[in-house]
Design a protein around this motif. Structure first.
Motif, short mmCIF file in Angstrom:
data_model
loop_
_atom_site.label_atom_id
_atom_site.label_comp_id
_atom_site.label_asym_id
_atom_site.label_seq_id
_atom_site.Cartn_x
_atom_site.Cartn_y
_atom_site.Cartn_z
N GLY A 126 0.43 -1.20 -0.17
CA GLY A 126 0.04 0.39 -0.02
C GLY A 126 0.69 1.47 0.24
O GLY A 126 1.69 1.20 0.30
N ASP A 127 1.00 2.17 -0.92
CA ASP A 127 1.09 3.72 -1.12
C ASP A 127 1.57 4.08 0.86
O ASP A 127 0.54 4.85 1.86
N LYS A 128 2.34 4.83 1.00
CA LYS A 128 2.84 4.90 2.30
C LYS A 128 2.55 6.35 2.52
O LYS A 128 2.17 6.94 3.33
N LYS A 129 2.72 7.14 1.47
CA LYS A 129 2.69 8.84 1.20
C LYS A 129 1.01 8.82 1.68
O LYS A 129 0.19 8.56 0.25
N ILE A 130 0.52 9.24 2.98
CA ILE A 130 -1.43 9.56 2.22
C ILE A 130 -1.49 10.83 2.39
O ILE A 130 -1.56 11.59 3.39
N ALA A 131 -1.96 11.81 1.28
CA ALA A 131 -2.41 12.51 1.76
C ALA A 131 -3.72 12.90 2.17
O ALA A 131 -4.99 12.52 2.22
N LEU A 132 -4.15 14.19 3.05
CA LEU A 132 -4.84 14.03 3.96
C LEU A 132 -5.98 15.12 2.93
O LEU A 132 -6.99 15.05 3.68
N ASN A 133 -5.51 16.45 2.79
CA ASN A 133 -6.13 17.40 1.98
C ASN A 133 -5.68 17.76 0.83
O ASN A 133 -4.38 17.07 1.18
N ASP A 134 -5.31 19.10 0.59
CA ASP A 134 -4.61 19.39 -0.51
C ASP A 134 -3.00 20.12 -0.12
O ASP A 134 -2.20 20.06 -0.53
N TYR A 175 3.63 16.12 7.29
CA TYR A 175 3.84 17.18 6.40
C TYR A 175 2.78 18.44 6.30
O TYR A 175 1.44 18.24 6.01
N ASP A 176 3.00 19.68 5.88
CA ASP A 176 2.24 20.02 5.13
C ASP A 176 2.89 21.67 3.96
O ASP A 176 4.05 20.83 3.48
N ASP A 177 2.03 22.75 3.71
CA ASP A 177 3.32 23.27 2.81
C ASP A 177 4.27 23.34 2.70
O ASP A 177 5.27 24.04 2.03
N ASP A 178 4.72 23.98 4.10
CA ASP A 178 6.14 24.61 4.70
C ASP A 178 7.20 24.06 5.84
O ASP A 178 8.34 24.08 6.08
N GLU A 179 6.42 22.47 6.06
CA GLU A 179 7.47 21.95 7.11
C GLU A 179 6.85 20.49 7.04
O GLU A 179 6.04 20.04 7.16
N ILE A 180 7.96 19.90 7.67
CA ILE A 180 7.87 18.33 8.21
C ILE A 180 7.68 17.92 9.15
O ILE A 180 8.88 18.27 10.47
N PHE A 181 6.90 16.93 10.10
CA PHE A 181 6.91 17.28 11.38
C PHE A 181 7.24 15.87 12.12
O PHE A 181 6.47 14.67 11.10
N TYR A 182 8.71 15.15 12.46
CA TYR A 182 8.98 13.47 12.30
C TYR A 182 8.27 13.10 13.19
O TYR A 182 8.04 13.80 14.58
N ALA A 183 7.78 11.96 13.61
CA ALA A 183 7.11 11.02 14.00
C ALA A 183 8.24 11.81 15.70
O ALA A 183 7.38 11.20 17.00
N LYS A 205 -7.85 5.64 4.66
CA LYS A 205 -6.37 5.91 3.65
C LYS A 205 -5.24 5.09 5.04
O LYS A 205 -4.85 4.34 4.36
N ILE A 206 -5.77 4.91 6.45
CA ILE A 206 -4.79 4.75 6.84
C ILE A 206 -4.84 2.64 7.14
O ILE A 206 -3.90 2.56 6.57
N GLU A 207 -6.53 2.84 7.20
CA GLU A 207 -6.78 1.90 7.23
C GLU A 207 -6.21 0.38 5.71
O GLU A 207 -5.97 -0.99 6.31
N THR A 208 -6.95 1.07 5.00
CA THR A 208 -5.87 0.69 3.84
C THR A 208 -4.38 0.40 4.04
O THR A 208 -4.61 -0.31 3.18
N PHE A 209 -3.86 1.19 4.08
CA PHE A 209 -2.08 0.84 3.70
C PHE A 209 -2.73 -0.54 5.21
O PHE A 209 -1.57 -1.57 4.56
N PHE A 210 -3.08 -0.38 6.27
CA PHE A 210 -2.65 -1.64 7.19
C PHE A 210 -2.86 -3.05 6.45
O PHE A 210 -2.45 -3.62 6.88
#
Length: 243
Positions: A126-134, A175-183, A205-210
């Motif tokens: 499954g795709d590891k990168k998940i877009a939550l909104n724009d 991530y957002d348009d300006d920054e990456i927030f590492y877990a 979308k997260i459930e589909t990944f798992f």
């Protein structure tokens, strides 16, 4: 005078999350006892801990056992188990056919499973990168053996948070348009709160990944000699392959 030392043979297995084939040796009688003691405890935490110890002892290559994806943790253990005490194992079951409202057949039976030939590998990826909104999204990573042990401990305290903890444990970064927030720079509470704030569509979308993460499984069939019920069984996960 010191007794002679017996050299153990070594074998290789290719894992999903490790670039080069991993070199390992079979486990010894002493190490087999560790597994048997864990099996007797019937504790998932004890079993995972015993397997982790065996892998640390038996793996010759320089790898971090804790960082192995669960599918590789399972693959490595299964291969070591097969080379140590035999590829074919007898799985013990009881017929689950319901004769009537109150009675099951319950006839015991053995099912032979070849740990190397019967296993299949699901790698839909499954795709590891998940877009939550724009503008906001996240990148996930596969759960590790260390993650599983932590989740088991957390679930004992509050089982209602198990799904949320699994999701938050597998966030690599947001991530957002300006920054990456590492877990790794956030607390468990902060990550859980982020997951809790998602819409049902976003969480799906997260459930589909798992649902699509790589896994090892075996499919076997058995017809009960007593009642004729046909069992179609799917073995999957470290608990099903721990003997």
């Amino acid at each position: 005078m010191a007794l002679p030392k017996i050299d153990q043979p070594t074998f290789k297995v290719k894992l999903l999350s490790v670039k080069d084939p991993v070199l390992y040796r079979p486990f010894t009688v002493k190490e087999h006892k560790i597994l048997l003691m864990a099996a007797e405890s019937k504790s998932t935490d004890d079993i995972l801990g015993a397997i982790e110890q065996i892998l640390r002892n038996c793996v010759v290559s320089e790898i971090d056992i804790n960082e192995l994806a669960t599918v590789d943790f399972e693959m490595l253990f299964i291969n070591i188990r097969a080379k140590s005490v035999g590829e074919v194992v007898d799985m013990k079951y009881k017929c689950r056919n319901k004769i009537d409202e109150e009675t099951r057949c319950d006839k015991p039976f053995l099912m032979k499973v070849n740990l190397l030939e019967d296993l299949k590998f699901k790698n839909e990826g499954g795709d590891k990168k998940i877009a939550l909104n724009d503008s906001i999204g996240m990148v996930l990573k596969y759960p590790t053996a260390k993650t599983l042990q932590e989740l088991i401990s957390l679930a004992e305290k509050d089982s209602s948070l198990s799904d949320m903890n699994l999701a938050s444990s597998c966030i690599d970064y947001i991530y957002d348009d300006d920054e990456i927030f590492y877990a790794k720079d956030s607390t468990r509470e902060e990550l859980n709160s982020f997951i809790d704030g998602l819409s049902t569509e976003q969480y799906a979308k997260i459930e589909t990944f798992f649902q699509n993460i790589p896994s090892i499984y075996a499919e076997k069939e058995h017809i009960c000699s007593k009642c004729g019920f046909e069992h179609k069984m799917r073995l999957e996960g470290i608990a099903d392959f721990f003997m």
